[in-house]
Every structure is written in structure tokens, then in C-alpha cells.
Motif scaffolding. Structure first.
Motif, PDB file in Angstrom:
ATOM      1  N   ARG A 123      -7.204   1.359   7.156  1.00 56.90           N
ATOM      2  CA  ARG A 123      -6.302   0.295   6.707  1.00 56.90           C
ATOM      3  C   ARG A 123      -5.134   0.177   7.685  1.00 56.90           C
ATOM      4  NH1 ARG A 123      -4.600   0.169   0.606  1.00 56.90           N
ATOM      5  NH2 ARG A 123      -6.684  -0.796   0.610  1.00 56.90           N
ATOM      6  N   MET A 124      -4.957  -1.027   8.219  1.00 54.54           N
ATOM      7  CA  MET A 124      -3.820  -1.319   9.078  1.00 54.54           C
ATOM      8  C   MET A 124      -2.739  -1.966   8.217  1.00 54.54           C
ATOM      9  SD  MET A 124      -4.911  -0.168  11.980  1.00 54.54           S
ATOM     10  CE  MET A 124      -4.371  -0.921  13.527  1.00 54.54           C
ATOM     11  N   MET A 125      -1.559  -1.354   8.197  1.00 55.73           N
ATOM     12  CA  MET A 125      -0.509  -1.696   7.239  1.00 55.73           C
ATOM     13  C   MET A 125       0.616  -2.475   7.930  1.00 55.73           C
ATOM     14  SD  MET A 125      -0.632   2.073   5.428  1.00 55.73           S
ATOM     15  CE  MET A 125       0.777   1.813   4.364  1.00 55.73           C
ATOM     16  N   TYR A 126       0.822  -3.689   7.466  1.00 58.22           N
ATOM     17  CA  TYR A 126       1.801  -4.596   8.062  1.00 58.22           C
ATOM     18  C   TYR A 126       2.964  -4.877   7.110  1.00 58.22           C
ATOM     19  CZ  TYR A 126      -1.278  -6.020  11.941  1.00 58.22           C
ATOM     20  OH  TYR A 126      -2.061  -6.055  13.081  1.00 58.22           O
ATOM     21  N   LEU A 158       2.983  -4.483  12.588  1.00 57.29           N
ATOM     22  CA  LEU A 158       2.110  -3.353  12.246  1.00 57.29           C
ATOM     23  C   LEU A 158       2.927  -2.071  12.309  1.00 57.29           C
ATOM     24  CD1 LEU A 158      -0.705  -2.141  11.694  1.00 57.29           C
ATOM     25  CD2 LEU A 158      -1.098  -2.201  14.174  1.00 57.29           C
ATOM     26  N   ILE A 159       3.040  -1.360  11.178  1.00 55.47           N
ATOM     27  CA  ILE A 159       3.927  -0.195  11.183  1.00 55.47           C
ATOM     28  C   ILE A 159       3.255   1.121  10.805  1.00 55.47           C
ATOM     29  CG2 ILE A 159       5.974  -1.607  10.742  1.00 55.47           C
ATOM     30  CD1 ILE A 159       5.963  -0.451   7.881  1.00 55.47           C
ATOM     31  N   ASN A 160       2.083   1.069  10.162  1.00 55.65           N
ATOM     32  CA  ASN A 160       1.475   2.338   9.759  1.00 55.65           C
ATOM     33  C   ASN A 160      -0.008   2.119   9.494  1.00 55.65           C
ATOM     34  OD1 ASN A 160       1.277   5.057   8.993  1.00 55.65           O
ATOM     35  ND2 ASN A 160       3.164   4.987   7.800  1.00 55.65           N
ATOM     36  N   ASN A 161      -0.692   3.162   9.080  1.00 54.03           N
ATOM     37  CA  ASN A 161      -2.104   3.054   8.755  1.00 54.03           C
ATOM     38  C   ASN A 161      -2.468   4.048   7.668  1.00 54.03           C
ATOM     39  OD1 ASN A 161      -4.026   5.435   9.919  1.00 54.03           O
ATOM     40  ND2 ASN A 161      -2.186   5.248  11.195  1.00 54.03           N
ATOM     41  N   LEU A 162      -3.606   3.812   7.081  1.00 54.66           N
ATOM     42  CA  LEU A 162      -4.158   4.691   6.059  1.00 54.66           C
ATOM     43  C   LEU A 162      -5.652   4.803   6.330  1.00 54.66           C
ATOM     44  CD1 LEU A 162      -3.464   4.451   2.245  1.00 54.66           C
ATOM     45  CD2 LEU A 162      -5.812   4.503   3.070  1.00 54.66           C
ATOM     46  N   VAL A 163      -6.181   6.007   6.161  1.00 58.93           N
ATOM     47  CA  VAL A 163      -7.613   6.243   6.420  1.00 58.93           C
ATOM     48  C   VAL A 163      -8.220   6.908   5.196  1.00 58.93           C
ATOM     49  CG1 VAL A 163      -9.254   7.607   7.786  1.00 58.93           C
ATOM     50  CG2 VAL A 163      -7.389   6.396   8.931  1.00 58.93           C
ATOM     51  N   SER A 207       0.859  -1.175   0.000  1.00 56.23           N
ATOM     52  CA  SER A 207       0.000   0.000   0.000  1.00 56.23           C
ATOM     53  C   SER A 207       0.903   1.236   0.000  1.00 56.23           C
ATOM     54  CB  SER A 207      -0.936  -0.038   1.208  1.00 56.23           C
ATOM     55  OG  SER A 207      -1.890   0.997   1.128  1.00 56.23           O
ATOM     56  N   LEU A 208       0.365   2.365   0.418  1.00 54.69           N
ATOM     57  CA  LEU A 208       1.103   3.633   0.300  1.00 54.69           C
ATOM     58  C   LEU A 208       2.029   3.855   1.505  1.00 54.69           C
ATOM     59  CD1 LEU A 208      -1.726   5.963  -1.065  1.00 54.69           C
ATOM     60  CD2 LEU A 208      -0.330   4.295  -2.285  1.00 54.69           C
ATOM     61  N   TYR A 209       2.951   2.937   1.726  1.00 54.80           N
ATOM     62  CA  TYR A 209       3.853   3.023   2.875  1.00 54.80           C
ATOM     63  C   TYR A 209       4.671   4.312   2.872  1.00 54.80           C
ATOM     64  CZ  TYR A 209       2.979  -1.926   3.869  1.00 54.80           C
ATOM     65  OH  TYR A 209       2.395  -3.120   4.185  1.00 54.80           O
ATOM     66  N   TYR A 210       5.086   4.750   1.711  1.00 52.95           N
ATOM     67  CA  TYR A 210       5.939   5.938   1.635  1.00 52.95           C
ATOM     68  C   TYR A 210       5.127   7.221   1.698  1.00 52.95           C
ATOM     69  CZ  TYR A 210      10.095   3.194   0.895  1.00 52.95           C
ATOM     70  OH  TYR A 210      11.153   2.332   1.091  1.00 52.95           O
ATOM     71  N   PHE A 211       4.009   7.273   0.994  1.00 51.74           N
ATOM     72  CA  PHE A 211       3.200   8.488   1.047  1.00 51.74           C
ATOM     73  C   PHE A 211       2.655   8.736   2.442  1.00 51.74           C
ATOM     74  CE2 PHE A 211      -0.922  10.652   0.811  1.00 51.74           C
ATOM     75  CZ  PHE A 211      -0.476  11.877   0.328  1.00 51.74           C
ATOM     76  N   GLN A 212       2.258   7.685   3.140  1.00 51.05           N
ATOM     77  CA  GLN A 212       1.689   7.877   4.476  1.00 51.05           C
ATOM     78  C   GLN A 212       2.709   8.480   5.434  1.00 51.05           C
ATOM     79  OE1 GLN A 212      -1.472   7.664   3.191  1.00 51.05           O
ATOM     80  NE2 GLN A 212      -1.940   7.224   5.331  1.00 51.05           N
ATOM     81  N   ALA A 213       3.966   8.112   5.275  1.00 54.05           N
ATOM     82  CA  ALA A 213       5.016   8.720   6.111  1.00 54.05           C
ATOM     83  C   ALA A 213       5.175  10.199   5.783  1.00 54.05           C
ATOM     84  CB  ALA A 213       6.335   7.982   5.902  1.00 54.05           C
ATOM     85  N   LEU A 214       5.107  10.540   4.495  1.00 56.20           N
ATOM     86  CA  LEU A 214       5.176  11.948   4.082  1.00 56.20           C
ATOM     87  C   LEU A 214       3.966  12.720   4.589  1.00 56.20           C
ATOM     88  CD1 LEU A 214       6.346  14.306   2.417  1.00 56.20           C
ATOM     89  CD2 LEU A 214       5.197  13.313   0.398  1.00 56.20           C
ATOM     90  N   LEU A 215       2.796  12.096   4.541  1.00 59.84           N
ATOM     91  CA  LEU A 215       1.582  12.765   5.011  1.00 59.84           C
ATOM     92  C   LEU A 215       1.649  13.041   6.515  1.00 59.84           C
ATOM     93  CD1 LEU A 215      -1.204  13.828   4.214  1.00 59.84           C
ATOM     94  CD2 LEU A 215      -2.115  11.524   4.571  1.00 59.84           C
ATOM     95  N   ASP A 216       2.208  12.111   7.268  1.00 64.80           N
ATOM     96  CA  ASP A 216       2.398  12.307   8.704  1.00 64.80           C
ATOM     97  C   ASP A 216       3.266  13.532   8.962  1.00 64.80           C
ATOM     98  OD1 ASP A 216       2.514  11.916  11.475  1.00 64.80           O
ATOM     99  OD2 ASP A 216       4.111  10.431  11.330  1.00 64.80           O
ATOM    100  N   LEU A 263      -4.776   9.893   7.293  1.00 59.28           N
ATOM    101  CA  LEU A 263      -4.218   8.886   8.197  1.00 59.28           C
ATOM    102  C   LEU A 263      -4.807   9.042   9.576  1.00 59.28           C
ATOM    103  CD1 LEU A 263      -0.498   9.666   9.198  1.00 59.28           C
ATOM    104  CD2 LEU A 263      -2.174  11.375   8.573  1.00 59.28           C
ATOM    105  N   GLY A 264      -4.632   8.014  10.387  1.00 60.28           N
ATOM    106  CA  GLY A 264      -5.158   8.038  11.736  1.00 60.28           C
ATOM    107  C   GLY A 264      -4.062   8.239  12.756  1.00 60.28           C
ATOM    108  N   TYR A 265      -4.360   9.036  13.770  1.00 62.76           N
ATOM    109  CA  TYR A 265      -3.471   9.184  14.930  1.00 62.76           C
ATOM    110  C   TYR A 265      -4.125   8.455  16.096  1.00 62.76           C
ATOM    111  CZ  TYR A 265      -0.684  12.577  12.377  1.00 62.76           C
ATOM    112  OH  TYR A 265       0.130  13.169  11.460  1.00 62.76           O
ATOM    113  N   PHE A 266      -3.410   7.473  16.628  1.00 64.27           N
ATOM    114  CA  PHE A 266      -3.949   6.605  17.672  1.00 64.27           C
ATOM    115  C   PHE A 266      -3.409   7.011  19.039  1.00 64.27           C
ATOM    116  CE2 PHE A 266      -4.826   4.258  13.915  1.00 64.27           C
ATOM    117  CZ  PHE A 266      -5.855   3.383  14.224  1.00 64.27           C
ATOM    118  N   GLU A 267      -4.301   7.053  19.991  1.00 64.75           N
ATOM    119  CA  GLU A 267      -3.921   7.350  21.367  1.00 64.75           C
ATOM    120  C   GLU A 267      -3.159   6.153  21.929  1.00 64.75           C
ATOM    121  OE1 GLU A 267      -6.079   9.035  25.445  1.00 64.75           O
ATOM    122  OE2 GLU A 267      -7.261   7.939  23.949  1.00 64.75           O
TER     123      GLU A 267
END
Length: 396
Positions: free
Chosen positions: A349-352, A363-368, A118-127, A391-395
Motif C-alpha cells: 500500500r502506497m500511502m498519500y 507520497l509519505i509512507n507505505n504499508l505491506v 490508513s495506518l499512518y501513525y502505526f506505520q511510523a511506530l513500526l518503522d 512495511l517496506g524499505y525502499f532503496e
């Protein structure tokens, strides 16, 4: 879902900050996303985090079992088996609708699983982008393994390159420059030092694969695969000397067979309170009488194509290949994210990753994705704002 945080974000949000974020995001790798980046992340409370982690454990218990690949072998369509299958997937995605239980609690319900990147790299940039332009509360994270941004990128580099010289590794896709998600390819290739290559540019000779690297014919030793067979088959205009299914001396970072092995085909095998009742259409002796509570999905499609949200008895009886369809109890997404006009529904989406040296997937990232339409997706949200990829920010 955390009223105080949602209220604070919405009250302090400005379109100027959002536009500045988009400009900064696009400028980092000189490429703007071709899809709508949502105006907001989603803040998930600790109770929901515990629910979704429990749901993930239930799913992984099935799809990572030692005998699973053999059990699911029929998922691979005839003529689409790729030699050299790894004994386990490198990438796994678990997609959940965010729903409301009968007691009013916010809970996840599985809608899809994928053994595909999935978008492992874009999600890091979005964060990085959200954190630069908006206030993200202390104690909330998009990642789950405690990694720093640098460690996260290094983990991806380790599993994708696997020790190879970057010039011998390619990101393979069908017409990568034309893909909606190309920004993920651009970021990935910049961070890994590899090329994005259309499958039409790959040569197969004497069991080895080659491409043109800076004017030199160069052997491909490892492929970061982003090719989906549906799209490959549809592009009859592309002349190819390699079609994935030939035997070749190459390693796969994400073997293509896992796209089928871990997919909608997996859903009927999973028994969990977080997984809606799902059946192979071909195995039903009698169809449910309450078909309005079900959705009909083709096994071999992506991006929501072919999904029938309102199947009738006539629809089911007319299916030519019922073994290629599942009938799934509908998941009712709860409109729970307050926005300036109407609440939005959430798909998570839970990204593994499953590194070779790890006993279990990590589990290393997520996408919403947020939606205000009948389904998740661009065509259901035309003209709407505060929808799309985020993306999601989890408590913690």
C-alpha cells in the motif's frame, strides 16, 4: 527481492529480538496490536521503486483529475451521501499486488484504491521499532518525502488538526475500542492530543455536533473520520443521534464521500500496464469465456468480504445488482519473500496525503502485508508465521 539483504536478515533474525520488538512497540503507547505484526519488513530494490512510482502516477492522473468526482458521483450509494464534501481527498491509498511479469521482472499490479485514511501513525511506530531491534541497510527508507520522523508527525498534525484546538477535533469511529486497528487510533490520539469517539457518543443539535470532553459538553469542529458505512449500518445495536448524512457545521479530515469516490469503482476508468483489465459487471454485454482468469468483487465492501475468486457463469447471472460489482482480471501474487519455511506473497500500500497547499498528492509512507494463503488477510494465514502487517524499505 534483494537476495543478499534478505539472506542477511533471515540469518541474523532471532525470535528473542522479535519478541523484544513487540514488547517495546506495545509499551510506547501502552497498547499492543490486535493483529499479527510480521517478523520481517520487505526490502524493495530501486528498479521496483521506479515501477511502483510510475504505477502511482498512472492512477493519480485519473483520480485527481478536476472532473473525476463528478464522473464518479454514482459510486456513492443512495442514502449515504454526506454533505460538505471537500473538492479533493485528504487521504489516498493505492494497493498493489507484487507480481512477476512474463519476462520474470518483479512489477506492481493495482488491486484497490481508497480515498480513506490508513495506518499512518502505526506505520511510523513500526518503522521506529524495526530500526531499534534489527539492522536496516543504509540508503533504505519507508518514507518517500525525505522527512524525519518528527517532520512526518508534524505534517500529519497540520493536515488533521488544520489549526483547530485539539479538544474541538475528534477521531470518529464505530466502537473504536473494539477495532482490530485500534493501535493506530491510540497512537494518533496521543500524538494529536485528541479523543477517540464512538459515533454513538456524538450529539447533533441545531446543526452543530457535540461530545463529552473531560466532563464538558464540547463542540466538534473537525472530524478525523474512520467510520465505514458498511460497519455503521451493521451496528443496529448502537443508538445514534448523528448518522453522518445530516447537515452539520463541521470540517472533515477525510470526508466520508471519498471512501466511495476513490474505491473499486475507480478501477475501470484507469488504463495502465500496471492496472489489470477491470469492468463494471453491468456494462458487459458478453462475459469472458475464460472466467477462471477473473475475480468478482463487490464495490461496497471492505477487508475482502464478498470477493469471489472463482466465479462461474451461473454466479455472474445470479448477481441481483450487477452495477454493484466489478469483474477484474486476476492478479497473481509472486511468492518472493524468502522465510524460514515457505516464500511469502506481498501486497503493498502506497500511502498519500493531499495537503490543501499542495498541488499534487504527496507520497509519505507505505504499508505491506505478507501472505502464504490464497488471499491476503488473517483468515487465510491462520497458524502461519512471517505473515501479516509490516512495511517496506525502499532503496533510494
Amino acid at each position: 527481492m534483494i537476495p543478499a539483504i534478505r539472506r542477511r536478515y533471515n540469518e541474523t533474525f532471532t525470535n528473542e529480538a522479535y519478541q523484544a520488538m513487540l514488547s517495546w512497540l506495545g509499551g510506547q503507547y501502552n497498547h499492543d496490536p490486535k493483529f499479527h505484526v510480521c517478523e520481517t519488513p520487505v526490502f524493495f530494490p530501486r528498479a521496483f521503486r521506479e515501477h511502483v512510482l510510475a504505477a502511482c502516477r498512472d492512477v493519480l492522473e485519473v483520480v485527481t483529475a478536476p472532473d473525476y468526482a463528478e464522473k464518479a458521483a454514482a459510486a456513492i450509494p443512495p442514502g449515504e451521501f454526506v454533505p460538505g464534501q471537500n473538492d479533493r481527498p485528504l487521504f489516498l491509498q493505492l494497493d498493489f499486488g507484487v507480481c512477476r511479469s512474463t519476462t520474470g521482472e518483479i512489477v506492481p499490479q493495482l488491486v484497490e484504491v481508497q480515498g480513506f485514511p490508513s495506518l499512518y501513525y502505526f506505520q511510523a511506530l513500526l518503522d521506529r521499532s524495526f530500526r531499534r531491534f534489527f539492522t536496516i541497510p543504509e540508503g533504505f527508507s519507508a518514507r518517500f518525502d525525505g522527512s524525519t520522523p518528527e517532520q512526518y508527525l508534524q505534517t500529519l498534525r497540520d493536515v488533521i488538526l488544520a489549526g483547530h484546538d485539539p479538544k474541538n477535533v475528534i477521531l470518529l469511529e464505530v466502537d473504536p475500542k473494539g477495532q482490530t486497528t485500534r493501535i493506530d487510533f491510540v497512537v494518533a490520539c496521543a500524538e494529536l492530543g485528541i479523543a477517540e469517539v464512538c459515533i454513538s457518543e456524538v450529539e447533533l443539535e441545531d446543526g452543530k455536533l457535540y461530545y463529552d470532553h473531560e466532563g464538558q459538553r464540547t463542540q466538534i469542529k473537525r472530524i478525523f473520520n474512520r467510520v465505514i458505512f458498511d460497519e455503521l449500518k451493521a451496528r443496529t445495536d448502537l443508538q445514534r443521534r448523528f448518522n453522518l448524512i445530516e447537515a452539520a457545521e463541521v470540517e472533515w479530515a477525510g470526508h466520508p464521500n471519498w471512501f466511495f469516490l476513490i474505491s473499486k469503482y475507480s478501477l475501470p476508468f484507469i488504463d495502465s500496464p500496471y492496472v489489470p483489465e477491470t469492468h463494471f459487471l453491468s456494462e458487459l454485454e458478453h462475459y469472458p469465456t475464460n472466467l477462471s482468469d477473473y475475480v468478482l468483487k463487490p464495490l461496497y465492501s471492505f477487508a475482502g468480504l464478498g470477493v469471489n475468486l472463482h466465479p462461474t457463469l451461473e454466479d455472474l447471472q445470479a448477481v441481483e445488482h450487477p452495477e454493484h460489482y466489478i469483474l477484474q482480471k486476476k492478479v497473481t501474487y509472486a511468492p518472493i519473500v524468502e522465510t524460514p519455511d515457505e516464500p511469502a506473497k506481498v501486497e503493498l500500500r502506497m500511502m498519500y496525503l493531499w495537503p490543501p497547499d499542495s498541488e499534487r498528492p504527496v507520497l509519505i509512507n507505505n504499508l505491506v502485508r505478507l501472505s502464504k494463503g490464497e488471499m491476503i488477510g488473517v483468515r487465510y494465514n491462520k497458524g502461519k508465521s512471517w505473515v501479516g502487517g509490516t512495511l517496506g524499505y525502499f532503496e533510494s
